[in-house]
Design a protein around this motif. Structure first.
Motif, PDB file in Angstrom:
ATOM      1  N   MET B   1     -18.824  22.195 -24.467  1.00 57.48           N
ATOM      2  CA  MET B   1     -17.884  21.125 -24.186  1.00 57.48           C
ATOM      3  C   MET B   1     -18.004  20.030 -25.253  1.00 57.48           C
ATOM      4  O   MET B   1     -17.013  19.496 -25.723  1.00 57.48           O
ATOM      5  CB  MET B   1     -18.148  20.544 -22.806  1.00 57.48           C
ATOM      6  N   HIS B   2     -19.240  19.721 -25.682  1.00 59.84           N
ATOM      7  CA  HIS B   2     -19.402  18.686 -26.707  1.00 59.84           C
ATOM      8  C   HIS B   2     -18.718  19.123 -27.994  1.00 59.84           C
ATOM      9  O   HIS B   2     -17.979  18.379 -28.609  1.00 59.84           O
ATOM     10  CB  HIS B   2     -20.889  18.437 -26.979  1.00 59.84           C
ATOM     11  N   ASP B   3     -19.005  20.373 -28.371  1.00 60.32           N
ATOM     12  CA  ASP B   3     -18.403  20.908 -29.595  1.00 60.32           C
ATOM     13  C   ASP B   3     -16.881  20.796 -29.533  1.00 60.32           C
ATOM     14  O   ASP B   3     -16.243  20.383 -30.483  1.00 60.32           O
ATOM     15  CB  ASP B   3     -18.768  22.395 -29.757  1.00 60.32           C
ATOM     16  N   HIS B   4     -16.385  21.154 -28.384  1.00 60.38           N
ATOM     17  CA  HIS B   4     -14.939  21.169 -28.198  1.00 60.38           C
ATOM     18  C   HIS B   4     -14.355  19.785 -28.449  1.00 60.38           C
ATOM     19  O   HIS B   4     -13.391  19.619 -29.182  1.00 60.38           O
ATOM     20  CB  HIS B   4     -14.635  21.644 -26.780  1.00 60.38           C
ATOM     21  N   VAL B   5     -14.994  18.784 -27.872  1.00 64.15           N
ATOM     22  CA  VAL B   5     -14.500  17.422 -28.033  1.00 64.15           C
ATOM     23  C   VAL B   5     -14.601  16.986 -29.481  1.00 64.15           C
ATOM     24  O   VAL B   5     -13.687  16.396 -30.039  1.00 64.15           O
ATOM     25  CB  VAL B   5     -15.285  16.456 -27.118  1.00 64.15           C
ATOM     26  N   PRO B  53     -24.864   0.953 -28.526  1.00 66.59           N
ATOM     27  CA  PRO B  53     -24.404   1.078 -27.126  1.00 66.59           C
ATOM     28  C   PRO B  53     -22.881   1.036 -26.980  1.00 66.59           C
ATOM     29  O   PRO B  53     -22.344   1.544 -25.994  1.00 66.59           O
ATOM     30  CB  PRO B  53     -25.023  -0.142 -26.426  1.00 66.59           C
ATOM     31  N   PHE B  54     -22.205   0.438 -27.951  1.00 64.39           N
ATOM     32  CA  PHE B  54     -20.744   0.349 -27.883  1.00 64.39           C
ATOM     33  C   PHE B  54     -20.080   1.599 -28.463  1.00 64.39           C
ATOM     34  O   PHE B  54     -18.893   1.798 -28.327  1.00 64.39           O
ATOM     35  CB  PHE B  54     -20.248  -0.889 -28.624  1.00 64.39           C
ATOM     36  N   TRP B  58     -22.301   6.557 -21.454  1.00 62.03           N
ATOM     37  CA  TRP B  58     -23.577   6.710 -20.735  1.00 62.03           C
ATOM     38  C   TRP B  58     -24.038   8.154 -20.675  1.00 62.03           C
ATOM     39  O   TRP B  58     -25.226   8.429 -20.530  1.00 62.03           O
ATOM     40  CB  TRP B  58     -23.476   6.093 -19.334  1.00 62.03           C
ATOM     41  N   MET B  59     -23.096   9.112 -20.787  1.00 60.19           N
ATOM     42  CA  MET B  59     -23.501  10.520 -20.807  1.00 60.19           C
ATOM     43  C   MET B  59     -23.955  10.944 -22.203  1.00 60.19           C
ATOM     44  O   MET B  59     -24.427  12.059 -22.374  1.00 60.19           O
ATOM     45  CB  MET B  59     -22.319  11.412 -20.401  1.00 60.19           C
ATOM     46  N   LEU B 101     -15.818   8.997 -17.756  1.00 62.69           N
ATOM     47  CA  LEU B 101     -16.293  10.372 -17.921  1.00 62.69           C
ATOM     48  C   LEU B 101     -15.457  11.169 -18.908  1.00 62.69           C
ATOM     49  O   LEU B 101     -15.710  12.346 -19.123  1.00 62.69           O
ATOM     50  CB  LEU B 101     -16.263  11.085 -16.559  1.00 62.69           C
ATOM     51  N   VAL B 102     -14.426  10.534 -19.492  1.00 59.16           N
ATOM     52  CA  VAL B 102     -13.499  11.297 -20.326  1.00 59.16           C
ATOM     53  C   VAL B 102     -13.322  10.691 -21.721  1.00 59.16           C
ATOM     54  O   VAL B 102     -12.352  10.979 -22.411  1.00 59.16           O
ATOM     55  CB  VAL B 102     -12.117  11.429 -19.629  1.00 59.16           C
ATOM     56  N   GLY B 103     -14.282   9.860 -22.131  1.00 58.75           N
ATOM     57  CA  GLY B 103     -14.244   9.330 -23.494  1.00 58.75           C
ATOM     58  C   GLY B 103     -13.113   8.359 -23.756  1.00 58.75           C
ATOM     59  O   GLY B 103     -12.651   8.225 -24.898  1.00 58.75           O
ATOM     60  N   GLY B 104     -12.674   7.641 -22.733  1.00 55.88           N
ATOM     61  CA  GLY B 104     -11.554   6.721 -22.923  1.00 55.88           C
ATOM     62  C   GLY B 104     -11.939   5.402 -23.559  1.00 55.88           C
ATOM     63  O   GLY B 104     -11.088   4.714 -24.129  1.00 55.88           O
ATOM     64  N   SER B 105     -13.219   5.030 -23.496  1.00 55.21           N
ATOM     65  CA  SER B 105     -13.615   3.689 -23.943  1.00 55.21           C
ATOM     66  C   SER B 105     -14.467   3.715 -25.210  1.00 55.21           C
ATOM     67  O   SER B 105     -15.059   2.711 -25.591  1.00 55.21           O
ATOM     68  CB  SER B 105     -14.387   2.970 -22.827  1.00 55.21           C
ATOM     69  N   ILE B 106     -14.541   4.880 -25.850  1.00 55.49           N
ATOM     70  CA  ILE B 106     -15.356   5.036 -27.056  1.00 55.49           C
ATOM     71  C   ILE B 106     -14.434   5.234 -28.264  1.00 55.49           C
ATOM     72  O   ILE B 106     -13.457   5.965 -28.171  1.00 55.49           O
ATOM     73  CB  ILE B 106     -16.282   6.276 -26.898  1.00 55.49           C
ATOM     74  N   PRO B 107     -14.737   4.567 -29.389  1.00 56.69           N
ATOM     75  CA  PRO B 107     -13.900   4.781 -30.579  1.00 56.69           C
ATOM     76  C   PRO B 107     -13.943   6.255 -31.000  1.00 56.69           C
ATOM     77  O   PRO B 107     -14.967   6.928 -30.858  1.00 56.69           O
ATOM     78  CB  PRO B 107     -14.570   3.913 -31.655  1.00 56.69           C
TER      79      PRO B 107
END
Lengths: 497, 497
Positions: B1-5, B53-54, B58-59, B101-107
């Motif tokens: 899943m990580h690779d996929h993202v 941290p930004f 958290w996962m 949980l879906v990477g919405g808040s990370i650049p």
């Protein structure tokens, strides 16, 4: 008020709209069954009196001059109609049960009326989840009857339930008597099917309670009063039926006690509280004068500044009655009682009678004189201030008395922050109208309130929108309107000027 | 899943965005206090570990390369930042508690991060109406603590409540544990203050329960995951605190009994029902294996296909317990009982222990192996079919067993139609991934379900949006995005590809 509205319609900016003509009627006849096309134009030649009900509202306050009314049976038919109208720039007024109070569903000129009345089938109901999917034209009462055997109720209830349609309820974001308990339609509507102003069918008719997959577009159509598209289908969550309801009327020595009382009642009744309705002294006396039962004795009423009706709905009668009795006991035995007295309904007839006292205020005001009605949201604490300020303002203008304004009264849904401010006059006059507006709207704006808590904007209040919405908000509404309806054919000059 | 993202982020179409440069940092320093500008660029030179941290969730599943993080304190500061970014085409990622949980808040690359963490004041609270107005950066738990002494609770509750912020909750339309009882944020959010992508402040921060004055624009920002603007303030209705809560775990011989059981429980518990959670046999046994208490005896479990946790919250403990005891009695004494047995919590420790069994499934799955997790909405009746179909599909591919997929299990919120489908594998492999996707998404689509019931789309599921939304819906989402954010600077490549 009538004059005022009519003046407004005269000032409409005339866009390059087409009137419905015979060739258009012929087209509509080619795509719809014969009974679905009503038109005073050839080749249809429907008698004008058959069109009259579509050209006026139930209050007979607004009048349109539509020549043609279509009554499609399917979403595909609605889509075909709208696509054709978009191509020919024919303006459309979507019409549900025509029970609105602000002229939102009546043509301003000779727009085409698209009535949803023939789209009246339930599409599905899941008795486990309580999710109902229905055509927009289903009448609220018939849906209530449909889900009742499955132990569910509709999440909204209105006086107009025998005529209003679920699509119209959603389009106007109807509030009503159950809002305190079941929340707004923005929460209970799960999905919509909408025909957009270019004829596209936007299918968001999901019957899922949770769906976080992108923007919740359906929300835009809830409360848009048919200006962004025609709602053709509704998916809605219906709550389980309560097993028992009861009510009590409380007499309060001072208005200032209403808010601490509301806090106490909320805490003690918690999840079974289903209504907390306020009636001021003037409203109570008018209701009694015009035929409603006197729930309280002369002595009780003598010391009371206002009254509160509390309703409970819950899962077990003996539990609910115990909670309500304990509440009354604690209120009456307090060191500084918030209430003078309270009368608890003992049977279904008394239950109805207490509600009739509250609901009878509207009728009593009509019998007493001509009413100027304002449906406003303001902070709970300011209900009395707004009524008093309006009365004093009219007094300062020399307009208080039998010759002009006989009563200024307030009643409404404390739990929702929704006050019905009524000015009961001997006659409608321009002088009173000018004394009231913009005074009342400015007063509401000074509390950051809403000039239309539940009735909507329609054609009646477009000029007052700026009292409740910032210039930025209105500008964005116009951008949304232009995005969905670039030709401006969908319910033109409603909501936005 | 990580690779996929990570692969997905490599394929991003590169728009004409500007990276943050030193000159921009100097500007931000000129409008913000020193501690509000963190940047690895000169003249700031913040150490990279302070930025870390930004740049990750958290996962630790998503990683960005932002050089600069701003922590404004006021709405005006947010507005000034966004206006500048719009002028210089600098992309922005709004960031709350970073608990998604879906990477919405990370650049995805080196977007500017605007953290709301310093906007953490309560603006007002009315203990009578329960209406709370707060800065977007207020942490959910701190708001819960703030309203508790006034006998109110927040209408949402999440596992992440100690870190998540109310603005992020609203932006992601968070669901959580109280949705069954208090409904979605589309109903309980009364107003929002939003900084639009051109820097304009859209003030719809009304604290009115009812306001039918035009389009309800704020609804667009609820669930838009920060792609249409930055939420800076929230007005929200908080319900009165329940006075008592209790729970029971029920063992069912067959899954088919879940739905009639839900109907019975809804009818008998009515307004005090606050949770109805489903755990299948596999999930139960995993939770017990990994440390949770065995609520039921061997014999009870032996005959059970699945389990249900029922919670009540109400206004008076003795009434609630009586209702729950009567429910259990009627269930057990029925001619054809829907349940094998039930265990009622007798004290707060047992209450927590029963919840721990349900909530412990997530942790148990993590301990058992590598989890492929799907958060889906489907009709209640199909919960078991979806779990079984997924298991059979993996079996048909030879992927079931200790070498590959150890368990396929289902649990979740029956009351909300929300199933957590978990595939617990020995290791993450491309073979399993390819067997699951698009299989699971297509299965969900075949039920007209949602591929994201509550977690949202973020950057993880943009490619799967079409399984739940029609082409027309997605096209309209893109038009809305283009209307609000023509330069595409606001949380780019989230929600929409």
């Amino acid at each position: 008020m009538h004059d005022h509205v009519l003046r407004n319609t005269m000032n409409l900016v005339r866009r390059a709209y087409s009137s419905v003509a015979s060739k258009h009627v012929q087209f509509f006849q080619s795509i719809l069954p014969p009974h679905a096309v009503l038109s005073s134009l050839p080749p249809s030649n429907t008698p004008p009196d058959e069109l009259a009900p579509f050209n006026t509202d139930w209050m007979q306050k607004y009048r349109g001059q539509a020549t043609t009314v279509l009554k499609p049976k399917t979403t595909q038919q609605v889509s075909a109609i709208v696509r054709y109208c978009a191509e020919h720039t024919i303006p459309i007024v979507p019409q549900g049960g025509n029970t609105g109070l602000v002229g939102g569903s009546i043509p301003l000129r000779d727009e085409l009326v698209v009535s949803l009345a023939n789209m009246n089938s339930v599409r599905s109901f899941d008795p486990v989840s309580g999710i109902l999917v229905a055509d927009a034209g289903c009448i609220l009462q018939s849906l209530t009857d449909y889900v009742a055997p499955h132990n569910h109720i509709m999440p909204i209830d209105l006086g107009a339930k025998g005529s209003c349609q679920i699509g119209g309820n959603v389009a106007t974001n109807a509030g009503g008597l159950r809002l305190l308990r079941y929340g707004s339609l923005h929460g209970s509507v799960l999905g919509l099917e909408v025909v957009l102003p270019d004829g596209t069918i936007l299918d968001q008719l999901t019957s899922l309670r949770k769906d976080n997959t992108g923007y919740d577009l359906k929300q835009l159509f809830i409360g848009a009063e048919g200006t962004l598209g025609i709602i053709t289908g509704v998916s809605i969550l219906t709550p389980p039926s309560p097993q028992a309801s009861t009510n009590v009327i409380l007499a309060l020595p001072h208005f200032d006690n209403v808010l601490p009382l509301y806090k106490t009642v909320k805490r003690q009744l918690s999840e079974i509280l289903s209504a907390f309705e306020f009636i001021d002294r003037t409203a109570y006396e008018l209701a009694v004068k015009h035929g409603q039962g006197r729930a309280l004795s002369d002595e009780d009423v003598a010391g009371a500044e206002c009254f509160v009706l509390v309703e409970t709905s819950g899962g077990r009668r003996e539990h609910d009655e115990e909670k309500l009795t304990d509440l009354l006991t604690s209120l009456l035995e307090a060191d500084k009682p918030l209430i003078n007295t309270g009368v608890l309904s003992q049977n279904p007839a008394q239950f109805s009678s207490l509600w009739a006292l509250r609901e009878g205020v509207t009728e009593a005001v009509s019998k007493e004189g001509k009413a100027y009605k304002y449906d406003i949201s303001i902070p709970l604490a300011s209900f009395k201030d707004v009524v008093d300020a309006t009365r004093e303002h009219l007094d300062s203008k020399g307009l208080l008395g039998e010759h002009a304004v006989k009563h200024v009264l307030g009643y409404g849904h404390v739990g929702d922050g929704n006050l019905h401010l009524n000015i009961c006059a001997a006659a409608y006059t321009q002088e009173i109208q000018d004394a009231l507006e913009p005074f009342v709207y400015e007063l509401v704006a000074s509390y950051r309130g809403s000039v239309s808590a539940e009735h909507g904007i329609g054609s009646m209040k477009t000029h007052a929108l700026h009292y409740s919405k910032s210039a930025t908000s209105i500008a964005w509404m116009k951008k949304i309107k232009a995005l969905f309806d670039p030709k401006g054919i969908m319910n033109p000059n409603k909501v936005l000027e």
